[in-house]
Design a protein around this motif. Structure first.
Motif, PDB file in Angstrom:
ATOM      1  N   ALA A 108       0.812  -1.224   0.000  1.00  0.00           N
ATOM      2  CA  ALA A 108       0.000   0.000   0.000  1.00  0.00           C
ATOM      3  C   ALA A 108       0.840   1.267   0.000  1.00  0.00           C
ATOM      4  CB  ALA A 108      -0.902   0.003   1.235  1.00  0.00           C
ATOM      5  N   ASP A 109       2.139   1.138   0.250  1.00  0.00           N
ATOM      6  CA  ASP A 109       2.942   2.333   0.546  1.00  0.00           C
ATOM      7  C   ASP A 109       3.592   2.959  -0.678  1.00  0.00           C
ATOM      8  OD1 ASP A 109       4.723   0.324   0.065  1.00  0.00           O
ATOM      9  OD2 ASP A 109       5.894   0.572   1.898  1.00  0.00           O
ATOM     10  N   GLU A 110       3.111   2.587  -1.855  1.00  0.00           N
ATOM     11  CA  GLU A 110       3.625   3.133  -3.128  1.00  0.00           C
ATOM     12  C   GLU A 110       5.085   2.765  -3.375  1.00  0.00           C
ATOM     13  OE1 GLU A 110       2.207   7.396  -3.602  1.00  0.00           O
ATOM     14  OE2 GLU A 110       1.318   6.269  -5.268  1.00  0.00           O
ATOM     15  N   SER A 111       5.566   1.710  -2.706  1.00  0.00           N
ATOM     16  CA  SER A 111       6.928   1.257  -2.983  1.00  0.00           C
ATOM     17  C   SER A 111       6.964   0.500  -4.308  1.00  0.00           C
ATOM     18  CB  SER A 111       7.417   0.329  -1.871  1.00  0.00           C
ATOM     19  OG  SER A 111       7.580   1.043  -0.689  1.00  0.00           O
ATOM     20  N   ASP A 112       5.919  -0.290  -4.553  1.00  0.00           N
ATOM     21  CA  ASP A 112       5.848  -1.030  -5.813  1.00  0.00           C
ATOM     22  C   ASP A 112       5.292  -0.104  -6.885  1.00  0.00           C
ATOM     23  OD1 ASP A 112       6.635  -3.348  -4.399  1.00  0.00           O
ATOM     24  OD2 ASP A 112       4.553  -3.635  -3.751  1.00  0.00           O
ATOM     25  N   ASN A 220      11.628   3.562  -1.727  1.00  0.00           N
ATOM     26  CA  ASN A 220      11.300   3.593  -0.302  1.00  0.00           C
ATOM     27  C   ASN A 220      10.053   4.458  -0.081  1.00  0.00           C
ATOM     28  OD1 ASN A 220      11.520   2.977   2.355  1.00  0.00           O
ATOM     29  ND2 ASN A 220      13.426   4.094   2.702  1.00  0.00           N
ATOM     30  N   ARG A 221       9.268   4.085   0.922  1.00  0.00           N
ATOM     31  CA  ARG A 221       8.047   4.829   1.222  1.00  0.00           C
ATOM     32  C   ARG A 221       8.362   6.297   1.494  1.00  0.00           C
ATOM     33  NH1 ARG A 221       4.487   3.358   4.865  1.00  0.00           N
ATOM     34  NH2 ARG A 221       4.850   1.130   5.092  1.00  0.00           N
ATOM     35  N   GLN A 222       7.412   7.179   1.097  1.00  0.00           N
ATOM     36  CA  GLN A 222       7.571   8.614   1.320  1.00  0.00           C
ATOM     37  C   GLN A 222       6.830   9.048   2.584  1.00  0.00           C
ATOM     38  OE1 GLN A 222       9.332  10.334  -1.490  1.00  0.00           O
ATOM     39  NE2 GLN A 222       9.704   8.143  -1.707  1.00  0.00           N
TER      40      GLN A 222
HETATM   41 MG   LIG Z   1       7.125  -0.973   2.332  1.00  0.00          MG
END
Ligand SMILES: [Mg+2]
Ligand SMILES: Nc1nc2c(ncn2[C@@H]2O[C@H](COP(=O)(O)OP(=O)(O)OP(=O)(O)O)[C@@H](O)[C@H]2O)c(=O)[nH]1
Length: 263
Positions: A108-112, A220-222
């Motif tokens: 969910a963290d926009e890393s992908d 990495n997550r922002q």
């Molecule tokens: Mg992550």
């Protein structure tokens, strides 16, 4: 001894619906953007889809954000676990709910990068049972990977490669794609935590499903904070890796997929 190459695709059944399963805990800062970008990317590529977001135990606005988005997005299916049950448990809830004939597990963290999802879908449609992304091959990449995490990641993946003699160098990344029959063929799933990220691909490989690798990117997550606690997870990863290693070498093929079910 030579490494096991990826198993080539059998002629798979045509695919009709992609499920994307996203575990989310306390992701109010990025969840709407993750879902929005994913949904528009899939629409742009005309990929029929459903997005299942599993929230367990969030104490921020994650659940109300999902509730707010879903009326305007019929493809979105928010799920709540009630009691907090862990990363692997949340993904398993999502897998139980999905109705697609293929699934991508995504964070969910926009890393992908959601632009990798159409690549997964198109590669599955070539007939592969599983498509594994690698951030560590030509065309893949990472941005702002925490140095300690990077070293541990590379060590863990090298260990897995040696143990299973496979040509996959990013087993530990959760962002991967499977036909639904593979998920059914990997039952019973044991992992409740982040170790599910290795249980699924290793079981799929060891049980004889076809697979291939494509490059993916990760950043990495922002916003928000990391939930993976390496100290708590190390022994759980080791447990599941050794469990599947025992299955591979000592179960005499009892859990392998029957060749007639591979089609
Ligand atoms: Mg992550
Ligand atoms: N439902 C649910 N989701 C979780 C849980 N733990 C982590 N997640 C989600 O799983 C994904 C991966 O967790 P992260 O905290 O990003 O773990 P990580 O990628 O190792 O850490 P970062 O380096 O900060 O990205 C995120 O989408 C989280 O919101 C959990 O216990 N339940």
């Amino acid at each position: 001894m030579k490494a096991d190459p990826p198993r080539p695709a059998a002629s798979g059944e045509p695919l009709t619906l992609l499920s994307v399963v996203i575990p989310a805990r306390d992701e109010e800062g990025c969840l709407a953007s993750t879902i929005g970008h994913l949904h528009s990317t899939l629409e742009l590529h005309h990929i029929p889809h459903e997005i299942i977001v599993v929230d367990d135990g969030s104490t921020d606005a994650t659940w109300s954000i999902l509730q707010g988005l879903s009326p305007a997005m019929p493809e979105l299916h928010p799920v709540q676990t009630g009691e907090p049950c862990g990363f692997g448990c949340a993904i398993r809830r999502g897998l139980e709910q999905m109705t697609g004939d293929a699934v991508v597990i995504m964070m969910a963290d926009e890393s992908d990068d959601c632009r990798d999802v159409p690549t997964y879908w198109n590669t599955l449609r070539q007939g592969y049972d599983c498509v594994f992304g690698s951030r560590f091959m030509a065309g893949g990449g990472t941005r702002d990977y925490p140095p300690l995490k990077y070293v541990l990641n590379r060590m863990a993946n090298a260990f897995i490669r040696l143990l299973f003699r496979i040509k996959l160098n990013d087993t530990t990344n959760a962002f991967k794609a499977y036909r639904s029959k593979v998920i059914a063929g990997c039952m019973p799933l044991l992992s409740l935590h982040f170790n599910l990220t290795v249980e699924l691909p290793l079981k799929a490989i060891c049980r004889g499903y076809s697979w291939t690798v494509v490059p993916v990117t990760w950043r990495n997550r922002q916003t928000g904070v990391a939930k993976l606690k390496i100290k708590e997870m190390g022994s759980r990863y080791f447990f599941i890796v050794m469990y599947i290693w025992l299955e591979k070498y000592f179960s005499r093929g009892d859990y392998k997929v029957r060749p007639d079910l591979r089609k």
